[in-house]
Design a protein around this motif. Structure first.
Motif, PDB file in Angstrom:
ATOM      1  N   TRP A  28       5.986  -2.963 -10.738  1.00 15.74           N
ATOM      2  CA  TRP A  28       4.643  -2.726 -11.273  1.00 15.74           C
ATOM      3  C   TRP A  28       4.255  -1.277 -11.004  1.00 15.74           C
ATOM      4  CZ3 TRP A  28       0.008  -0.926  -9.388  1.00 15.74           C
ATOM      5  CH2 TRP A  28      -1.098  -1.049 -10.240  1.00 15.74           C
ATOM      6  N   GLY A  29       3.891  -0.578 -12.040  1.00 16.94           N
ATOM      7  CA  GLY A  29       3.330   0.748 -11.886  1.00 16.94           C
ATOM      8  C   GLY A  29       4.321   1.803 -11.432  1.00 16.94           C
ATOM      9  N   GLN A  30       3.766   2.927 -11.030  1.00 15.56           N
ATOM     10  CA  GLN A  30       4.537   4.126 -10.662  1.00 15.56           C
ATOM     11  C   GLN A  30       3.953   4.727  -9.395  1.00 15.56           C
ATOM     12  OE1 GLN A  30       4.371   7.088 -13.762  1.00 15.56           O
ATOM     13  NE2 GLN A  30       4.867   8.762 -12.373  1.00 15.56           N
ATOM     14  N   GLY A  31       4.800   4.968  -8.404  1.00 12.14           N
ATOM     15  CA  GLY A  31       4.320   5.517  -7.145  1.00 12.14           C
ATOM     16  C   GLY A  31       4.078   7.025  -7.206  1.00 12.14           C
ATOM     17  N   PRO A  32       3.367   7.541  -6.207  1.00 13.85           N
ATOM     18  CA  PRO A  32       2.804   6.829  -5.065  1.00 13.85           C
ATOM     19  C   PRO A  32       1.595   5.970  -5.445  1.00 13.85           C
ATOM     20  CG  PRO A  32       2.180   9.140  -4.990  1.00 13.85           C
ATOM     21  CD  PRO A  32       3.136   9.004  -6.125  1.00 13.85           C
ATOM     22  N   TYR A  33       1.386   4.943  -4.634  1.00 11.44           N
ATOM     23  CA  TYR A  33       0.316   3.975  -4.849  1.00 11.44           C
ATOM     24  C   TYR A  33      -0.747   4.147  -3.762  1.00 11.44           C
ATOM     25  CZ  TYR A  33       4.137   1.631  -7.391  1.00 11.44           C
ATOM     26  OH  TYR A  33       5.186   1.340  -8.228  1.00 11.44           O
ATOM     27  N   HIS A  34      -1.946   3.692  -4.075  1.00 11.18           N
ATOM     28  CA  HIS A  34      -2.946   3.659  -3.014  1.00 11.18           C
ATOM     29  C   HIS A  34      -3.919   2.516  -3.229  1.00 11.18           C
ATOM     30  CE1 HIS A  34      -5.113   6.121  -6.055  1.00 11.18           C
ATOM     31  NE2 HIS A  34      -6.234   5.704  -5.469  1.00 11.18           N
ATOM     32  N   LEU A  35      -4.507   2.079  -2.124  1.00 15.83           N
ATOM     33  CA  LEU A  35      -5.616   1.128  -2.163  1.00 15.83           C
ATOM     34  C   LEU A  35      -6.914   1.904  -2.062  1.00 15.83           C
ATOM     35  CD1 LEU A  35      -4.514  -1.716   0.309  1.00 15.83           C
ATOM     36  CD2 LEU A  35      -4.490  -1.794  -2.195  1.00 15.83           C
ATOM     37  N   GLU A  36      -7.897   1.507  -2.857  1.00 15.78           N
ATOM     38  CA  GLU A  36      -9.217   2.116  -2.732  1.00 15.78           C
ATOM     39  C   GLU A  36     -10.262   1.024  -2.731  1.00 15.78           C
ATOM     40  OE1 GLU A  36     -10.327   3.391  -7.290  1.00 15.78           O
ATOM     41  OE2 GLU A  36      -9.064   4.778  -6.142  1.00 15.78           O
ATOM     42  N   ASP A  37     -11.410   1.318  -2.145  1.00 16.28           N
ATOM     43  CA  ASP A  37     -12.479   0.330  -2.114  1.00 16.28           C
ATOM     44  C   ASP A  37     -13.247   0.378  -3.440  1.00 16.28           C
ATOM     45  OD1 ASP A  37     -14.264   2.462  -2.006  1.00 16.28           O
ATOM     46  OD2 ASP A  37     -14.829   2.158   0.083  1.00 16.28           O
ATOM     47  N   PRO A  38     -14.241  -0.488  -3.643  1.00 11.36           N
ATOM     48  CA  PRO A  38     -14.925  -0.536  -4.941  1.00 11.36           C
ATOM     49  C   PRO A  38     -15.599   0.764  -5.372  1.00 11.36           C
ATOM     50  CG  PRO A  38     -15.318  -2.564  -3.740  1.00 11.36           C
ATOM     51  CD  PRO A  38     -14.622  -1.630  -2.785  1.00 11.36           C
ATOM     52  N   VAL A  39     -15.867   1.682  -4.439  1.00 11.56           N
ATOM     53  CA  VAL A  39     -16.468   2.958  -4.829  1.00 11.56           C
ATOM     54  C   VAL A  39     -15.442   4.089  -4.764  1.00 11.56           C
ATOM     55  CG1 VAL A  39     -18.819   2.313  -4.292  1.00 11.56           C
ATOM     56  CG2 VAL A  39     -17.395   3.297  -2.487  1.00 11.56           C
ATOM     57  N   ARG A  40     -14.152   3.743  -4.876  1.00 10.91           N
ATOM     58  CA  ARG A  40     -13.022   4.658  -5.046  1.00 10.91           C
ATOM     59  C   ARG A  40     -12.633   5.436  -3.795  1.00 10.91           C
ATOM     60  NH1 ARG A  40     -13.061   8.744  -7.903  1.00 10.91           N
ATOM     61  NH2 ARG A  40     -15.290   9.126  -8.058  1.00 10.91           N
ATOM     62  N   ARG A  41     -13.075   5.024  -2.621  1.00 13.87           N
ATOM     63  CA  ARG A  41     -12.644   5.688  -1.397  1.00 13.87           C
ATOM     64  C   ARG A  41     -11.256   5.187  -0.999  1.00 13.87           C
ATOM     65  NH1 ARG A  41     -18.063   4.562   1.988  1.00 13.87           N
ATOM     66  NH2 ARG A  41     -17.365   2.479   1.381  1.00 13.87           N
ATOM     67  N   VAL A  42     -10.349   6.106  -0.719  1.00  9.36           N
ATOM     68  CA  VAL A  42      -8.980   5.727  -0.407  1.00  9.36           C
ATOM     69  C   VAL A  42      -8.919   5.016   0.946  1.00  9.36           C
ATOM     70  CG1 VAL A  42      -8.367   7.923   0.690  1.00  9.36           C
ATOM     71  CG2 VAL A  42      -6.590   6.545  -0.361  1.00  9.36           C
ATOM     72  N   LEU A  43      -8.100   3.948   1.002  1.00  8.67           N
ATOM     73  CA  LEU A  43      -7.942   3.151   2.211  1.00  8.67           C
ATOM     74  C   LEU A  43      -6.520   3.176   2.758  1.00  8.67           C
ATOM     75  CD1 LEU A  43      -9.879  -0.043   1.029  1.00  8.67           C
ATOM     76  CD2 LEU A  43     -10.751   1.789   2.501  1.00  8.67           C
ATOM     77  N   ALA A  44      -5.524   3.281   1.857  1.00  9.37           N
ATOM     78  CA  ALA A  44      -4.131   3.218   2.280  1.00  9.37           C
ATOM     79  C   ALA A  44      -3.262   3.812   1.179  1.00  9.37           C
ATOM     80  CB  ALA A  44      -3.707   1.790   2.593  1.00  9.37           C
ATOM     81  N   ILE A  45      -2.080   4.325   1.571  1.00 11.11           N
ATOM     82  CA  ILE A  45      -1.165   5.001   0.630  1.00 11.11           C
ATOM     83  C   ILE A  45       0.270   4.614   0.974  1.00 11.11           C
ATOM     84  CG2 ILE A  45      -0.261   7.241  -0.144  1.00 11.11           C
ATOM     85  CD1 ILE A  45      -2.909   8.497   0.639  1.00 11.11           C
ATOM     86  N   CYS A  46       1.106   4.475  -0.035  1.00 12.55           N
ATOM     87  CA  CYS A  46       2.550   4.448   0.169  1.00 12.55           C
ATOM     88  C   CYS A  46       3.231   4.929  -1.113  1.00 12.55           C
ATOM     89  CB  CYS A  46       3.049   3.074   0.586  1.00 12.55           C
ATOM     90  SG  CYS A  46       3.225   1.885  -0.746  1.00 12.55           S
ATOM     91  N   ARG A  47       4.522   5.258  -1.012  1.00  9.82           N
ATOM     92  CA  ARG A  47       5.279   5.708  -2.181  1.00  9.82           C
ATOM     93  C   ARG A  47       5.768   4.510  -2.985  1.00  9.82           C
ATOM     94  NH1 ARG A  47       8.951  10.852  -2.615  1.00  9.82           N
ATOM     95  NH2 ARG A  47       8.609  10.102  -4.707  1.00  9.82           N
TER      96      ARG A  47
END
Length: 418
Positions: free
Chosen positions: A399-418
């Motif tokens: 699914w998708g293309q890295g790097p990936y990240h998690l963000e909260d509902p107001v787009r603040r980054v929470l976590a990252i991985c390739r």
């Protein structure tokens, strides 16, 4: 008054001729110590202080102090002990000179009785580390929590090696890279504090110039920051270490060195991103770096760039996770070299360190695994988005293309991985 090695007005013309001004002086045979003092008349000037012994780089204070002492068995933090006869050089980094110039005086005293500031100790405490979270990992591996960027009194930090080791423990970290500016005087002292506090301290050096900073990791000796960035990468590679481009879009020290291939790592998430967790500049610089040859093997790491308490953050802000066979420096760096890294916010909303429960995004058997991220949004490099609806979600690796990240509902980054 001690005779001056240099006593004149330095101007922009001096800076143009030599960014690093070398001032020679002689140390006679049988000398017991060297004490150097820098005097600058205008406080708006920024002149860094360093020293070369005849056979090696002695150390660097940067702008953190204007004097140092070197003796046979001890030295001011930032400098290596050992007094040898021959021609030494005080090295002045002409970082910022006022338009009208500045009067500068450099003095060197032999056999000085000036004191050497001691390394301060911190109480030993036992705390739960990030590895206690038991994050799912591959066979024979454990995810360890750490921080790849911190400074001590050996450059412009305010805490001793022992104090920062204790801080790493209180922040829930398994490892910490100690990356003082342009020196390795701290390397020989890491083992004792690491053992005392039962935390891994990685030997590092932050190569610090007006054209950008880089982290050189591993027990590889001193790397000459006065050389171009390509030399850093080549030399670190040759010695078996790892080189990271640090805070590539930060203020007046953004990355400007040219490279013919990708570095071993990129400090994609630096504490400066916490000024605005919705910022997109890190993604922009990554899109440029990923076109360099070898970028498919570049690891993403994070660093707090911790210097002192009271700045609003502590170690592990953000937290870098490395899947490694154990938490020795060699194993942690091998995990980075293999690309087994992930980065998390690592703190609660009140800035309390919290690697144990903060959202985490990582690779597991080729798939993506989102932990503690219920309600977050998974985003790929192309902007595709997917809602995370449980505390543990596995997403197919196609699914998708890295790097990936998690963000909260107001787009603040929470976590990252390739």
């Amino acid at each position: 008054m001690t005779p001056a090695l240099l006593d004149r007005r330095l101007t922009v013309e001096d800076q143009i001729r030599a960014r690093y001004l070398r001032v020679p002086f002689e140390v006679p045979a049988g000398g017991s110590s060297v004490a150097v003092r820098l005097r600058v008349t205008d406080p708006t000037a920024v002149i860094d202080l360093g020293c070369e012994a005849p056979s090696h780089w002695c150390g660097w204070a940067g702008g953190a102090r204007q004097h140092f002492v070197v003796r046979a068995e001890e030295a001011t933090p930032g400098f290596l002990p050992g007094v040898e006869p021959g021609t030494w050089h005080v090295v002045l980094g002409l970082h910022h000179l006022p338009a009208g110039g500045v009067q500068v005086r450099v003095e060197a005293e032999m056999d000085s009785s000036a004191p050497v500031e001691p390394e301060r100790l911190a109480p030993v405490t036992q705390r739960i580390r990030g590895s206690s979270r038991s994050v799912p990992a591959g066979a024979g591996l454990t995810w360890f929590a750490g921080d790849f960027h911190a400074h001590t009194v050996h450059s412009d930090g305010r805490e001793s090696i022992d104090q920062i080791a204790a801080r790493a423990v209180s922040s829930g970290l398994d490892f910490l890279a100690v990356t003082d500016h342009n020196t390795i005087s701290h390397h020989r002292l890491l083992g004792a504090s690491a053992a005392r506090h039962e935390v891994t301290l990685l030997p590092g050096q932050e190569l610090t110039t007006a054209s950008g900073h880089a982290g050189a990791y591993g027990d590889i000796g001193w790397v000459d920051f006065r050389q171009p960035g390509q030399h850093w990468l080549d030399e670190v590679d040759r010695r078996g270490g790892l080189l990271s481009v640090n805070h590539p879009v930060e203020g007046d020290c953004a990355w400007q060195h040219r490279l013919d291939r990708a570095p071993h790592a990129v400090e994609l998430w630096h504490i400066s991103w916490f000024r605005d967790l919705t910022a997109t500049a890190p993604w922009a610089i990554w899109q440029l770096l990923e076109h360099l040859p070898g970028s498919s093997h570049t690891a993403l790491i994070g660093g707090s760039d911790f210097h002192a308490a009271g700045a609003g953050w502590t170690l592990g802000t953000p937290t870098t996770w490395v899947a490694a066979a154990d938490r020795t420096p060699e194993a942690i760096l091998a995990g980075v070299a293999a690309g087994r890294t992930a980065i998390s916010l690592g703190v609660r909303p009140d800035a309390t360190p919290d690697p144990l429960t903060s959202p985490l995004l990582l690779r597991r058997d080729g798939d993506l695994l989102a932990l503690a991220g219920s309600g977050a949004v998974l985003v790929d490099a192309a902007g595709r988005r997917r809602r995370i609806l449980a505390e543990e979600v596995r997403i197919s690796g196609d699914w998708g293309q890295g790097p990936y990240h998690l963000e909260d509902p107001v787009r603040r980054v929470l976590a990252i991985c390739r």
